[in-house]
Structure formats: structure tokens, C-alpha cells
Design an enzyme around this catalytic site. Structure first.
Site, PDB file in Angstrom:
ATOM      1  N   ASP A  62      35.294  34.750  34.433  1.00 44.99           N
ATOM      2  CA  ASP A  62      34.097  34.860  35.393  1.00 44.99           C
ATOM      3  C   ASP A  62      33.262  35.360  34.837  1.00 44.99           C
ATOM      4  OD1 ASP A  62      37.700  35.047  36.575  1.00 44.99           O
ATOM      5  OD2 ASP A  62      37.176  36.381  37.419  1.00 44.99           O
ATOM      6  N   GLU A 100      40.268  39.845  44.169  1.00 41.69           N
ATOM      7  CA  GLU A 100      39.485  39.764  43.327  1.00 41.69           C
ATOM      8  C   GLU A 100      38.391  39.918  43.235  1.00 41.69           C
ATOM      9  OE1 GLU A 100      42.189  39.519  38.833  1.00 41.69           O
ATOM     10  OE2 GLU A 100      41.377  37.251  39.635  1.00 41.69           O
TER      11      GLU A 100
END
Length: 465
Positions: free
Chosen positions: A32, A216
Site C-alpha cells: 500500500d 481498509e
């Protein structure tokens, strides 16, 4: 890492797979994007990184910088894991008002707000996820953890991924807003703070629309509607699994935010009511840059999927970021405000990066294939089906597809507001394929691992299905 001789041989064998405009770590794992911030002419990309290997683990914040969003220089690891703490996703802000008090005279602090994932070895917080701070007084080169960490602890094992931004209140009473998730509850929790240290709960959003996996990496930001003087608020939420193409995916909501509560347009409903930011299997966890003063909204995502991310066939590096994308809203013919995305591309041609601009007619239900190929047998077939109003990406013959059973796929995306022709921008950069159609209303991202670069394109009309 494994034997260095093997690593170097693998690296040579997959050199053509390393992108030139999509950031990759030199010889380690990444996932990420974190802490995206623009400061003093430099774009800072922090990212989830394993400094010790090419699979997920030992999460730390890696760091890369750029002046144009396409040429990236990897910097030393910014915030490193410890024996008791991993450094999970988060954001970074330019604390121009010195609200946290970290800066001295003549200094400006960059402040990272990240998730402390406490390991079983932590004496008091084992198993928890809580939000912490680190700050830099030298433009992101070195970072100091705040001695009062964590600054926000809900005593939860799944409270993570804080995105923080400055909100200008109606009465001039601006404050920081944090959007984070209670991942297993499929909720975005909003908090406010005056100093980045003390946080107070504002509201909770969700569950809504797609809830097939944990939520998320939320983001919340205003976005202008093209051709109007209106601005709406957009909330991005990644989820895994449960994505539209399988495994990881990214949905978004358009609505209104009053400084306390986000209210989306329309009813709740299930995944069929969701808007998807990308319809391919390899776009996850995008977040936007803070600190962009001209009002543009720019994002970067992770170009992979948790189904097979640890197994993709590159070495010694593994995983890439997407291109930066500039976002805008448009009102479509069904009366919806939808996100359009435009990739940020190099101003000059670059070896290894191929961009195809393709336009195909859609009258009388015609069907066209755009075949991406190279000198070998491998190919990706993009199909524009005018009757179905869909774009599909078939990568089943794209090269190495056998490293994981979930990888061979045909991904399908709707073509919103397709007219007499459909325009496509097709970007092939090493192992990353990004396709934008209908002016950016449709995006489809796929990883591919061909034996030779996919530098050529053939467009052909085929019989209707």
C-alpha cells in the site's frame, strides 16, 4: 533473501517486466502507498515495505520522491519496524500551523500518522492496532517517533489506516480530520483534532454497499464537478476480499460532508449498488496526496491483488505502484456524479513505456478486439462490446499465468455514457497494464508477465457475441 546468484539471474530474466514509470522498490517487497504528500516542489511517496525481503512482512515505511510523478528515486527507509511494533498504513501532512508543536523557529514539520501494529512481544499492547505519530524536520529525510505514542487507541485488533486532512470549518475554526477503519466491522470512523495528538470521535460510516471482505485504506476529500461550480465529497474504501473482479478491490461513495458526518447519495444496498474505482484485479489501497495547493486531487494505488501478491514472478523486487491519477467528478446521463480518472504520463516518450490511444465505433452493436502483443506468443485481448456496453480484459494468454490459480482472468467493466465511439488510453509499462475508457469513467488495471514486452497493438472487428 535467497541466494544472490539466483536472485541476479532471475532479475536479468525479468528485466523487461520492471516498469519505468510505475514505482517499484529496488530489491524488496512493497504494497500500500502511504503518506502521500507534496511539499516544496517534491512529491513524497511512502509505502508499505519489507526492508528484508520480497514477500509481505516486517512492515515499515519505505520512501520515494519525485518532481514529476513519473520519475521516482527510492530513499532510505523512513520509519522502520521494531521488535515490538510494525508500521502499517497511514498518511502524512504538512503541519504549516505547527499545531503539534514539533517544529522550531523557521522550521516546518511533516507529520506522519500511521498504524502501530503491536507484536505479541509488546509488554502492554500486544495484538492491538492504534494510531501513532512521527515527524520530520528535514523534508522527510529522517523521522522521529513521538514519545507519546499511540495517540489514538480503541483497544481494537483491526483499527487502522488513518488518512488525515485539514478541514476548514464554516466559522474559520479549522481542524484535522482522520478517516480510519474498524476493518472487520466494515466501518469508517471519523475523528477530529486540533493538534494531531488529542482525538475526538465525530461519526461512523458503514457498513454499506460491498462488504465481502474487511474494509481498509479509507480516504475522504472534496472533488469538483466538471463544468459546474459545485464540489461534492468522495469517500474511497478498499476491501479484501470482495472486489468486483475477485480478491482485492476499491469502491467509492459520492455524497456530502459537513465536518462531522459523511452522507452518501442514494440508498445503501449491497455490492450491486457499489461504484468501483477500477474494474481490474490489480488496483488496491489508493489514497490521495495531501499538500496540493492548486485544488487538484491526485491518487496512487498498489498495482496488485492479495490473492497472489506474494507469488508474482519477479525478482529481487516484487510489486509496483499504479500511475498517479488525477480525479474529477462528472454528471453522467443517469443523473449520477461519477469519478473520472486521468493518468499522469511522461511528457516525453520513454523506453519501456508504451501508450496506445485507440478509438473504436460502437454503432449497431459492433464488437472490437484490441490485441496487445510483442515478438512472442503472449497477448492480452481487450474487447469493446457495444451491445453489452462493456470492456473486458483477457489476460489468460498473457505469458506466465501459472504461478497462482487465481491469476488467469477475464475482467469486465461497464462503459458508462459510451457514445458513437469509445476512446481508450492503454498504458503498458513492464508488468503493469492500465486501461482508461470513456474519458476516464472506466478504469481497468491488470498485471501481466509476458515473455517479451507487449509493445504492439492490433485492432480488429469481430462478430457480435
Amino acid at each position: 533473501m535467497t541466494d544472490t546468484t539466483v536472485d541476479r539471474a532471475q532479475d536479468r530474466a525479468t528485466t523487461h517486466l520492471r516498469p519505468v514509470a510505475h514505482f517499484t522498490a529496488h530489491d524488496t517487497w512493497l504494497n500500500d502507498p502511504n503518506g502521500l504528500v507534496f511539499h516544496d516542489g517534491t512529491w513524497h511517496l511512502f509505502f508499505q515495505n519489507n526492508p528484508h525481503g520480497d514477500t509481505h512482512g516486517n512492515m515499515s515505511w519505505g520512501h520515494a520522491t519525485s518532481t514529476d510523478l513519473v520519475t521516482w528515486t527510492e530513499q532510505p527507509v523512513a520509519i522502520r519496524h521494531t521488535d515490538t511494533e510494525e508500521i502499517f498504513s497511514g498518511s502524512a501532512v504538512v503541519d504549516e500551523k505547527n499545531t503539534a508543536g514539533f517544529a522550531g523557529p523557521g522550521q516546518t514539520a511533516l507529520v506522519a500518522i500511521y498504524t502501530s501494529a503491536y507484536r505479541p512481544t509488546h509488554p502492554t499492547l500486544a495484538g492491538r492496532q492504534a494510531q501513532s505519530l512521527a515527524y520530520s524536520l528535514d523534508d522527510g529525510r529522517t523521522w522521529t517517533r513521538y514519545e507519546g505514542n499511540p495517540v489514538l487507541d480503541r483497544e481494537s485488533a483491526d483499527f487502522r489506516d488513518p488518512k488525515v486532512f485539514w478541514y476548514d470549518g464554516a466559522d474559520g475554526d479549522g481542524y484535522w480530520v482522520m478517516a480510519a477503519v474498524e476493518a472487520a466491522d466494515r466501518q469508517v470512523v471519523l475523528y477530529r483534532s486540533d493538534d494531531l495528538k488529542q482525538w475526538h470521535h465525530l461519526s461512523t460510516f458503514g457498513p454499506a454497499h460491498a462488504t465481502g471482505g474487511v474494509w481498509e485504506c479509507p480516504d475522504l476529500f472534496p472533488l469538483s464537478v466538471r463544468g459546474t461550480d459545485r464540489a461534492r465529497w468522495v469517500m474511497i474504501v478498499s476491501l479484501n476480499p470482495g472486489g468486483v473482479a475477485g480478491g482485492s478491490g476499491v469502491q467509492y461513495f459520492v455524497g456530502d460532508f459537513d465536518g462531522t458526518t459523511f452522507v452518501p447519495d442514494g440508498p445503501g444496498g449491497g455490492p450491486q449498488g457499489a461504484d468501483w474505482l477500477d474494474h481490474g484485479r490489480d488496483y488496491y489501497a489508493p489514497v490521495s496526496f495531501n499538500g496540493v495547493a492548486d485544488g487538484r486531487r491526485l491518487t496512487v494505488g498498489w498495482a496488485s491483488n492479495w490473492d497472489y501478491a506474494n507469488d508474482t514472478p519477479t525478482a529481487p523486487w516484487r510489486s509496483a505502484m499504479s500511475l498517479a491519477r488525477e480525479l474529477e467528478l462528472v454528471r453522467t446521463t443517469d443523473g449520477r456524479d461519477r469519478v473520472v480518472q486521468r493518468p499522469v504520463l511522461p511528457e516525453e516518450p520513454r523506453d519501456g513505456l508504451v501508450v496506445h490511444e485507440v478509438e473504436v465505433p460502437t454503432d449497431e452493436g459492433r464488437r472490437h478486439e484490441i490485441v496487445l502483443h510483442g515478438d512472442g506468443p503472449d497477448a492480452v485481448v481487450l474487447t469493446v462490446d457495444a451491445a453489452a456496453r462493456t470492456l473486458t480484459g483477457d489476460r489468460r494468454r498473457s505469458g506466465d499465468t501459472e504461478f497462482h490459480p487465481a491469476f488467469p482472468s477475464v475482467d469486465t467493466a461497464p462503459l458508462h455514457d459510451a457514445g458513437a465511439t469509445v476512446d481508450l488510453t492503454v498504458v503498458v509499462d513492464g508488468c503493469v497494464l492500465e486501461v482508461f475508457a470513456c474519458g476516464g469513467l472506466t478504469a481497468l488495471t491488470q498485471l501481466v508477465f509476458p515473455s517479451t514486452p507487449l509493445t504492439r497493438v492490433t485492432v480488429r472487428e469481430v462478430a457480435a457475441a
